[in-house]
Scaffold this motif. Structure first.
Motif, PDB file in Angstrom:
ATOM      1  N   ASP A  31       0.834  -1.207   0.000  1.00 60.68           N
ATOM      2  CA  ASP A  31       0.000   0.000   0.000  1.00 60.68           C
ATOM      3  C   ASP A  31       0.871   1.260   0.000  1.00 60.68           C
ATOM      4  OD1 ASP A  31      -1.687   2.181   0.694  1.00 60.68           O
ATOM      5  OD2 ASP A  31      -2.921   0.953   1.999  1.00 60.68           O
ATOM      6  N   SER A  32       1.761   1.331   0.946  1.00 64.43           N
ATOM      7  CA  SER A  32       2.608   2.519   1.082  1.00 64.43           C
ATOM      8  C   SER A  32       3.514   2.724  -0.129  1.00 64.43           C
ATOM      9  CB  SER A  32       3.451   2.395   2.355  1.00 64.43           C
ATOM     10  OG  SER A  32       4.307   3.491   2.483  1.00 64.43           O
ATOM     11  N   TYR A  35       1.460   3.944  -2.966  1.00 61.97           N
ATOM     12  CA  TYR A  35       1.000   5.300  -2.644  1.00 61.97           C
ATOM     13  C   TYR A  35       2.089   6.329  -2.967  1.00 61.97           C
ATOM     14  CZ  TYR A  35      -1.026   9.004   0.399  1.00 61.97           C
ATOM     15  OH  TYR A  35      -1.562  10.161   0.919  1.00 61.97           O
ATOM     16  N   HIS A  46      -5.787  11.794  -3.260  1.00 62.75           N
ATOM     17  CA  HIS A  46      -6.858  10.901  -2.834  1.00 62.75           C
ATOM     18  C   HIS A  46      -7.013   9.711  -3.784  1.00 62.75           C
ATOM     19  CE1 HIS A  46      -7.668  13.694   0.320  1.00 62.75           C
ATOM     20  NE2 HIS A  46      -7.976  14.653  -0.530  1.00 62.75           N
ATOM     21  N   LYS A  49      -4.237   7.314  -2.856  1.00 64.31           N
ATOM     22  CA  LYS A  49      -4.580   6.572  -1.642  1.00 64.31           C
ATOM     23  C   LYS A  49      -5.578   5.465  -1.952  1.00 64.31           C
ATOM     24  CE  LYS A  49      -4.641   5.507   2.636  1.00 64.31           C
ATOM     25  NZ  LYS A  49      -4.158   4.121   2.607  1.00 64.31           N
ATOM     26  N   SER A  52      -3.771   2.623  -3.960  1.00 64.83           N
ATOM     27  CA  SER A  52      -2.828   1.876  -3.123  1.00 64.83           C
ATOM     28  C   SER A  52      -3.574   1.006  -2.109  1.00 64.83           C
ATOM     29  CB  SER A  52      -1.844   2.818  -2.424  1.00 64.83           C
ATOM     30  OG  SER A  52      -2.474   3.598  -1.425  1.00 64.83           O
ATOM     31  N   ASN A  94     -10.757   4.149   5.700  1.00 64.42           N
ATOM     32  CA  ASN A  94      -9.333   4.412   5.511  1.00 64.42           C
ATOM     33  C   ASN A  94      -9.098   5.713   4.739  1.00 64.42           C
ATOM     34  OD1 ASN A  94      -6.656   4.179   4.064  1.00 64.42           O
ATOM     35  ND2 ASN A  94      -6.521   2.401   5.401  1.00 64.42           N
ATOM     36  N   VAL A  95      -9.739   5.832   3.582  1.00 64.40           N
ATOM     37  CA  VAL A  95      -9.551   7.034   2.757  1.00 64.40           C
ATOM     38  C   VAL A  95     -10.119   8.254   3.479  1.00 64.40           C
ATOM     39  CG1 VAL A  95     -10.115   8.128   0.548  1.00 64.40           C
ATOM     40  CG2 VAL A  95      -9.440   5.725   0.599  1.00 64.40           C
ATOM     41  N   ASN A  98      -7.762   9.236   6.307  1.00 70.63           N
ATOM     42  CA  ASN A  98      -6.588   9.878   5.710  1.00 70.63           C
ATOM     43  C   ASN A  98      -6.907  11.334   5.339  1.00 70.63           C
ATOM     44  OD1 ASN A  98      -3.774   9.322   4.627  1.00 70.63           O
ATOM     45  ND2 ASN A  98      -4.774  10.104   2.787  1.00 70.63           N
ATOM     46  N   TRP A 116      -1.321   8.801   6.748  1.00 68.81           N
ATOM     47  CA  TRP A 116      -1.366   7.430   6.233  1.00 68.81           C
ATOM     48  C   TRP A 116      -1.303   6.417   7.375  1.00 68.81           C
ATOM     49  CZ3 TRP A 116       1.610   3.056   6.372  1.00 68.81           C
ATOM     50  CH2 TRP A 116       1.292   2.055   5.457  1.00 68.81           C
TER      51      TRP A 116
END
Length: 138
Positions: A31-32, A35, A46, A49, A52, A94-95, A98, A116
């Motif tokens: 993910d990171s 991203y 966005h 994010k 990812s 999650n989004v 963030n 994050w």
């Protein structure tokens, strides 16, 4: 002759939690990594994010199913559907988390990274509880 044990004890909470953390750490790297790659490529924050998260989630499903919750009953499409519903909800959590953190945190060098991390922590807690008790239940 091969010794086949059918009475083996299923993995306990600590065992599953340990594996979940290991799988989650790897999926967080997926993910990171994506991203930051997307951000460096100029992708809207966005959207980066969201993409990812989807990549990390897909990886999480297959690894958790195979590695973490190995004692879960195989319910086929129902299990995959439950996972999809859970992660759809977690996606928005999650989004949204963030985005909220980006809006409320003061602007500083590590603001994006901290946002994050906070979003990951919230989503991870929700996911473990619901994966263990609903999606991959015995």
């Amino acid at each position: 002759m091969t010794d086949v044990r059918t009475d083996s004890k299923p993995p306990g909470l600590l065992h599953q939690l340990t594996r979940f953390v290991l799988v989650g750490g790897f999926c967080a790297l997926v993910d990171s990594g994506l991203y930051w790659l997307l951000l460096q490529a100029g992708t809207w924050l966005h959207l980066a994010k969201a993409l990812s998260f989807i990549a990390g989630t897909t990886t999480a499903y297959f690894l958790n199913r195979r590695f973490t919750f190995t004692d879960a009953a195989d319910r086929g499409a129902a299990q995959a559907g439950g996972f999809a519903v859970l992660y759809t909800v977690t996606f928005f959590v999650n989004v949204g988390t963030n985005a909220l953190m980006l809006a409320v945190l003061p602007t500083f060098r590590w603001e994006v990274a901290l946002s994050w991390v906070i979003a990951q922590a919230v989503g991870t807690g929700i996911n473990f509880v619901l994966l263990r008790t609903v999606v991959f239940r015995r």
